[in-house]
Every structure is written in C-alpha cells, then in structure tokens.
Design an enzyme around this catalytic site. Structure first.
Site, PDB file in Angstrom:
ATOM      1  CG  ASP A 172      -1.887  -1.179   1.211  1.00 26.74           C
ATOM      2  OD1 ASP A 172      -2.216  -1.669   0.123  1.00 26.74           O
ATOM      3  OD2 ASP A 172      -2.282  -1.616   2.308  1.00 26.74           O
ATOM      4  CE  LYS A 213       2.317  -2.379  -4.396  1.00 28.52           C
ATOM      5  NZ  LYS A 213       2.077  -1.989  -2.988  1.00 28.52           N
ATOM      6  N   GLY A 267      -4.656  -4.171  -3.784  1.00 30.68           N
ATOM      7  CA  GLY A 267      -5.620  -3.125  -4.109  1.00 30.68           C
ATOM      8  C   GLY A 267      -4.811  -1.903  -4.484  1.00 30.68           C
ATOM      9  CG  HIS A 268      -2.039  -1.964  -7.003  1.00 28.10           C
ATOM     10  ND1 HIS A 268      -1.150  -2.542  -7.873  1.00 28.10           N
ATOM     11  CD2 HIS A 268      -1.755  -2.500  -5.784  1.00 28.10           C
ATOM     12  CE1 HIS A 268      -0.378  -3.388  -7.201  1.00 28.10           C
ATOM     13  NE2 HIS A 268      -0.730  -3.386  -5.946  1.00 28.10           N
ATOM     14  CD  GLN A 276       0.689  -8.805  -2.627  1.00 27.99           C
ATOM     15  OE1 GLN A 276       1.320  -9.490  -3.405  1.00 27.99           O
ATOM     16  NE2 GLN A 276      -0.556  -8.461  -2.879  1.00 27.99           N
TER      17      GLN A 276
HETATM   18  P1  GDP Z   1      -0.790   0.379  -3.562  1.00 27.32           P
HETATM   19  O1  GDP Z   1      -1.378  -0.904  -3.100  1.00 27.32           O
HETATM   20  O2  GDP Z   1       0.680   0.454  -3.348  1.00 27.32           O
HETATM   21  O3  GDP Z   1      -1.174   0.749  -4.959  1.00 27.32           O
HETATM   22  O4  GDP Z   1      -1.414   1.510  -2.599  1.00 27.32           O
HETATM   23  P2  GDP Z   1      -2.963   1.638  -2.154  1.00 27.32           P
HETATM   24  O5  GDP Z   1      -3.746   2.146  -3.284  1.00 27.32           O
HETATM   25  O6  GDP Z   1      -3.424   0.397  -1.494  1.00 27.32           O
HETATM   26  O7  GDP Z   1      -2.840   2.684  -0.977  1.00 27.32           O
HETATM   27  C1  GDP Z   1      -2.311   3.959  -1.167  1.00 27.32           C
HETATM   28  C2  GDP Z   1      -3.400   4.974  -0.734  1.00 27.32           C
HETATM   29  O8  GDP Z   1      -2.815   6.242  -0.607  1.00 27.32           O
HETATM   30  C3  GDP Z   1      -4.491   5.132  -1.773  1.00 27.32           C
HETATM   31  O9  GDP Z   1      -5.690   5.447  -1.131  1.00 27.32           O
HETATM   32  C4  GDP Z   1      -3.998   6.308  -2.616  1.00 27.32           C
HETATM   33  O10 GDP Z   1      -5.032   7.002  -3.249  1.00 27.32           O
HETATM   34  C5  GDP Z   1      -3.359   7.154  -1.563  1.00 27.32           C
HETATM   35  N1  GDP Z   1      -2.199   7.956  -1.991  1.00 27.32           N
HETATM   36  C6  GDP Z   1      -1.222   7.657  -2.881  1.00 27.32           C
HETATM   37  N2  GDP Z   1      -0.281   8.623  -2.894  1.00 27.32           N
HETATM   38  C7  GDP Z   1      -0.676   9.537  -1.987  1.00 27.32           C
HETATM   39  C8  GDP Z   1      -0.105  10.766  -1.513  1.00 27.32           C
HETATM   40  O11 GDP Z   1       0.965  11.193  -1.921  1.00 27.32           O
HETATM   41  N3  GDP Z   1      -0.800  11.442  -0.550  1.00 27.32           N
HETATM   42  C9  GDP Z   1      -1.979  10.992  -0.046  1.00 27.32           C
HETATM   43  N4  GDP Z   1      -2.569  11.717   0.895  1.00 27.32           N
HETATM   44  N5  GDP Z   1      -2.539   9.848  -0.452  1.00 27.32           N
HETATM   45  C10 GDP Z   1      -1.890   9.125  -1.403  1.00 27.32           C
HETATM   46  P1  IMO Z   2      -0.929  -4.138  -2.280  1.00 24.91           P
HETATM   47  O1  IMO Z   2      -0.490  -4.674  -3.609  1.00 24.91           O
HETATM   48  C1  IMO Z   2      -0.927  -4.556   2.068  1.00 24.91           C
HETATM   49  C2  IMO Z   2      -0.976  -8.621   3.671  1.00 24.91           C
HETATM   50  C3  IMO Z   2      -2.234  -9.066   4.399  1.00 24.91           C
HETATM   51  C4  IMO Z   2      -1.653 -10.066   5.363  1.00 24.91           C
HETATM   52  C5  IMO Z   2      -0.539 -10.727   4.552  1.00 24.91           C
HETATM   53  C6  IMO Z   2      -0.949 -12.030   3.879  1.00 24.91           C
HETATM   54  O2  IMO Z   2      -2.232  -3.426  -2.328  1.00 24.91           O
HETATM   55  O3  IMO Z   2       0.161  -3.343  -1.649  1.00 24.91           O
HETATM   56  P2  IMO Z   2      -2.536 -12.731   1.872  1.00 24.91           P
HETATM   57  O4  IMO Z   2      -3.918 -12.270   1.492  1.00 24.91           O
HETATM   58  O5  IMO Z   2      -1.510 -12.480   0.830  1.00 24.91           O
HETATM   59  O6  IMO Z   2      -2.534 -14.130   2.373  1.00 24.91           O
HETATM   60  O7  IMO Z   2      -2.152 -11.837   3.149  1.00 24.91           O
HETATM   61  O8  IMO Z   2      -0.179  -9.781   3.548  1.00 24.91           O
HETATM   62  N1  IMO Z   2      -1.216  -8.115   2.295  1.00 24.91           N
HETATM   63  C7  IMO Z   2      -1.152  -6.822   1.962  1.00 24.91           C
HETATM   64  N2  IMO Z   2      -0.949  -5.720   2.723  1.00 24.91           N
HETATM   65  N3  IMO Z   2      -1.048  -4.432   0.723  1.00 24.91           N
HETATM   66  C8  IMO Z   2      -1.219  -5.521  -0.051  1.00 24.91           C
HETATM   67  O9  IMO Z   2      -1.215  -5.457  -1.403  1.00 24.91           O
HETATM   68  C9  IMO Z   2      -1.318  -6.786   0.559  1.00 24.91           C
HETATM   69  N4  IMO Z   2      -1.516  -8.047   0.111  1.00 24.91           N
HETATM   70  C10 IMO Z   2      -1.427  -8.842   1.178  1.00 24.91           C
HETATM   71  O10 IMO Z   2      -2.857  -7.995   5.047  1.00 24.91           O
HETATM   72  O11 IMO Z   2      -1.045  -9.399   6.444  1.00 24.91           O
HETATM   73 MG    MG Z   3      -2.904  -1.581  -1.818  1.00 22.69          MG
END
Ligand code: GDP
Ligand code: IMO
Ligand code: MG
Length: 423
Positions: A13, A16, A40-41, A224
């Site tokens: 998270d 990416k 979840g991207h 991840q």
């Molecule tokens: P990913 O899994 O690495 O793609 O990241 P996620 O989407 O799960 O989580 C990142 C969260 O931070 C999302 O809700 C984005 O919209 C938000 N986000 C990304 N970059 C920024 C930033 O620079 N500032 C803020 N406030 N939110 C951000």
């Molecule tokens: P993105 O791509 C954050 C964490 C879960 C759990 C562990 C194992 O959005 O960054 P799993 O479902 O793979 O068996 O879970 O890994 N986890 C993540 N945490 N971002 C993710 O993906 C994750 N995918 C799995 O919360 O601790």
């Molecule tokens: Mg994510």
C-alpha cells in the site's frame, strides 16, 4: 530494450498504483508479475478514484498494453467484477489486456481453505486478506494447480473437480466451522470462466521477449511490498509470493540481465495491515492522527492500517534486496502539522546497536533508535515543484537520500495523478 521494475519497499500500500499510472505514458507495456486479488492499487484522476486488484495499473491509458504475468494468481470471479467496474470508462479491454496461460487460477475452494487455515491458527493468524492466495500458491509449488491455459483443454472440468474434491477433504481435515454453499460458488466460478475466455490468453514470456526485441518499453508492476516477500519478509506474516525484484524475473520470464531501472516506492512513514512485527509502530495519538490524515484503511478489506515512523533499517534492507536505483516517496502531505518527526536509523537488538534487519524483529528483541526532525506546517497538496516544498521536508528527504545512497526522484503530495512532484 530493458525492463524497468516498480515495487513497494515496505508492507504494501505504498502507492504503487498511483505511480504506475503516472509513469505509464512512458511505457508501451505494463506487466503485473505476482500476487493476485489480495492487492488493491488505487488510481485517482479527473475526480475519479479506482481500485485495481489483478489488472495492471496502466489500463486507463489509451496506448498501453497490460499483461497479467505467469507469476500472478487470478480469481476469475473477482476479475470479472473488476472488469465490470471498468465498463463505465469505455476502455477497449479486449485489446488492451492479455493474460499468461501459465498464471494459476484461484478456485472457490482455495478461498475456503484460506479461511479454514486462518481460523485454525487462532491468535497466530496471518491476517490474510482471505482471497485464497496462500492455498493457490501452495498448489502451484505442490504441482497440483490449475492454470489459465488449462481452460482451453477438453478435460478442464474434470481437472477442476479433482482438485476441488481434494480441497473439500482438506477443509474437513481442519475441523473448523466454515459455512459455504459450494454449488453456488461453483456456478459463479464457471460463469466467470466463460467471461475470462473472451480475453486473449498468451505465452507471456514469449510475448514479452518479442516486445523487448522490437524495442518496446516495459514496466513491471509489483504487488504487496518487500517486507511481505515469502523469503525476505517478516515470515510467517508475509504473503505467498516473491514481491521483490527477483519475483519479476520468475513472474514474467524476464532474464536478470534485462532489468533496467528499479523504482522503489515508500511512504514517508510506515503502515502495515494484518498481523506481524512492526518495530516503529505507534500506539499513541500520533499514530492515530497518521491513520486519520492518511486515510489509512485497506483498499481490499477496509481494515485500519497500523501506522508508525519511517524505518530506515527496514528500508535499507529492501533497497539492498531489490537493487533499487530510484526512490519515490509517497504521502509526504500526510506528515504536515506534526511538530516533530522521527526516523528509525538503527535498532537496539538484544542490547547491541545494529543497523541491519535481523532475523527476529519482534518487540521483545528490537527497540528502534530514532533521529528526530523538525516538522512543517504547510499544506503540500497544492504544490507542484520541488522548490515550493518546505525546507524541513527537504532536510528530511536529503537525510533519507544520504542514508540510502539512492536519489528520491518523485515526491507525492496527494492521491491524484497531478499531485506528483518530479525532482
Ligand atoms: P498500492 O497498493 O501500493 O497501490 O497503494 P494503495 O492504493 O493500497 O494505498 C495507497 C493509498 O494512498 C491510496 O488510497 C492512494 O489514493 C493514496 N495515496 C497515494 N499517494 C498519496 C499521496 O501522496 N498522498 C496521499 N494523501 N494519499 C496518497
Ligand atoms: P498491495 O499490492 C498490504 C498482507 C495481508 C496479510 C498478509 C498475507 O495493495 O500493496 P494474503 O492475502 O496475501 O494471504 O495476506 O499480507 N497483504 C497486503 N498488505 N497491501 C497488499 O497489497 C497486501 N496483500 C497482502 O494484510 O497481512
Ligand atoms: Mg494496496
């Protein structure tokens, strides 16, 4: 042409999805190499927010081709819902999205096995997203898995039945109370398989090889984060794939000597969702404020993410394991308004000061040693150039660069595509 990689350096998270979307205009092909719908991207632009699970984050760009690589595990049911969610954007999905025949399928019983395994673990549970990721990779390495290419075989249904029956016996073996209606789940599964068949299945390693030879630019998108890597993460509280740079080679069939830039993404602080050690975790109002300001709720499960200070010991380790060549610092805006910021620069490990990530990083073994920084008040979310950033943030950035010996090329100051400062 070489293949560039983009991967998370913390526990996922990091942002990416946002950065892949920002960089996509420079690439012909975006290829996901591991993970599945546990990811979840999030992408935000033109007032739209979208969360992608299995589909690469280049999908919104008109020209880019998006490849789901052999290292990915696909749940046809989740995948179909993801495609349906994209319908309103009028994207030409059938010509822009292609899938490796060697990618493994997540069966409904894989999800049930995930739930049974977690329930049986009790307090020691991983905190899995329960998307069937672990059981599917177990079947892959156990050589029992069913792959996308198998859908094209005449005996696909028999293969499915044999594996699902075996899974049912395993679920019973766990002896936990899991309620399910398999007939319903299977109906949904086979309907989604029919939808999946409308897309193009490819031999993706050959496709990517030919693309490289033809001079196409390729960006590999990780899911991840490095600390969730099955080998190098905080085992057993990890996911079931190699999230680090090597995973891009095995998950796409890219030779190691074909890797170009390795973009490493990290938040200006640290978060983690699910169980497992987290040395710089904050249990006070500062942590609560970070979660609130940063809107730190999981994109997949909605669970609140645990928050803490930036951990340079862990970050250095991730940079090392991945061979990062450029850094991207996300969510700088979230740190505005804190009087003091802290960064862990080393650990007290069983009485000795160390600067590498040891085998045991549980609370009883490790206490972070912090360096403090003066915070800043300014709201960064409207800033567009590096010069505009507060001097305190520039000092924070400079310190990280000096410690890691890698330049920070992007500073992200908000979730929107436009809130991205190039340095
Ligand atoms: P990913 O899994 O690495 O793609 O990241 P996620 O989407 O799960 O989580 C990142 C969260 O931070 C999302 O809700 C984005 O919209 C938000 N986000 C990304 N970059 C920024 C930033 O620079 N500032 C803020 N406030 N939110 C951000
Ligand atoms: P993105 O791509 C954050 C964490 C879960 C759990 C562990 C194992 O959005 O960054 P799993 O479902 O793979 O068996 O879970 O890994 N986890 C993540 N945490 N971002 C993710 O993906 C994750 N995918 C799995 O919360 O601790
Ligand atoms: Mg994510």
């Amino acid at each position: 042409m070489t293949v560039d990689l983009l991967l998370g350096l913390q526990w996922g998270d990091e942002g990416k999805g946002k950065i892949v979307d920002v960089l996509t205009s420079k690439y012909d092909i975006i290829a996901r190499f591991q993970g599945g719908p546990n990811a979840g991207h999030t992408l935000e632009f033109d007032g739209i927010k979208h969360v992608l699970r299995t589909i690469p984050s280049g999908i919104f760009h008109e020209k880019s081709i998006n490849v789901i690589g052999n290292g990915v595990v696909i749940d046809p049911v989740v995948f179909q819902k993801e495609i349906e969610g994209l319908a309103k954007f009028n994207l030409d999905i059938t010509s822009k999205l292609i899938i490796s025949r060697k990618a493994h399928l997540i069966l409904p019983t894989h999800r049930l096995l995930d739930a049974a395994s977690e329930t049986a673990k009790g307090k020691a549970k991983i905190g899995s997203t329960l998307k069937g990721i672990g059981p599917t990779y177990m079947d892959k390495t156990g050589r029992n898995g069913i792959r996308v290419g198998d859908i094209e075989l005449a005996d696909f249904k028999e293969r499915y039945r044999a594996l699902a029956d075996k899974h049912e016996a395993m679920i019973n073996f766990y002896n936990v109370n899991i309620q399910y209606n398999l007939a319903e789940l299977e109906k949904e599964f086979f309907e989604s398989i029919e939808d999946l068949k409308k897309l193009t299945f490819i031999d993706s390693e050959e496709y990517l090889y030919q693309a490289q030879k033809a001079g196409k630019s390729i960006l590999a998108e990780g899911a991840q984060g490095s600390l969730l890597d099955i080998d190098f993460g905080t085992y057993p509280f990890v996911t079931s794939s190699n999230t680090t740079a090597a995973g891009a080679c095995t998950g796409l069939g890219i030779a190691p000597n074909q890797i170009g830039e390795v973009y490493g993404i990290f938040k200006a602080y640290t978060t983690r969702v699910g169980s497992g050690p987290f040395p710089t975790e904050l249990f006070d109002e500062v942590g609560t404020a970070m979660a609130k300001i940063g809107n730190e709720f999981g994109s997949v499960t909605g669970r609140q993410r645990r928050c803490g200070w930036l951990d340079l010991v862990a970050l250095k380790y991730a940079v090392q394991v991945n061979g990062v060549t450029q850094l991207m610092m996300m969510k700088g805006d979230v740190l505005s308004g804190f009087d003091t910021l802290k960064v862990a620069t080393s650990y007290n490990y069983k009485g000795n000061e160390i600067s590498h990530l040891p085998y045991n990083i549980e609370e009883e073994n490790v206490t972070p040693i912090y360096k403090s920084f003066k915070g800043w008040e300014a709201d960064l979310t409207g800033m567009t150039t590096y010069d505009q950033l507060p001097v305190e943030l520039k000092e924070y950035i400079q310190f990280i660069e000096d410690e890691l010996q890698i330049p920070i090329k992007i500073v992200s100051v908000g979730p929107d595509r436009k809130q991205t400062i190039m340095k």
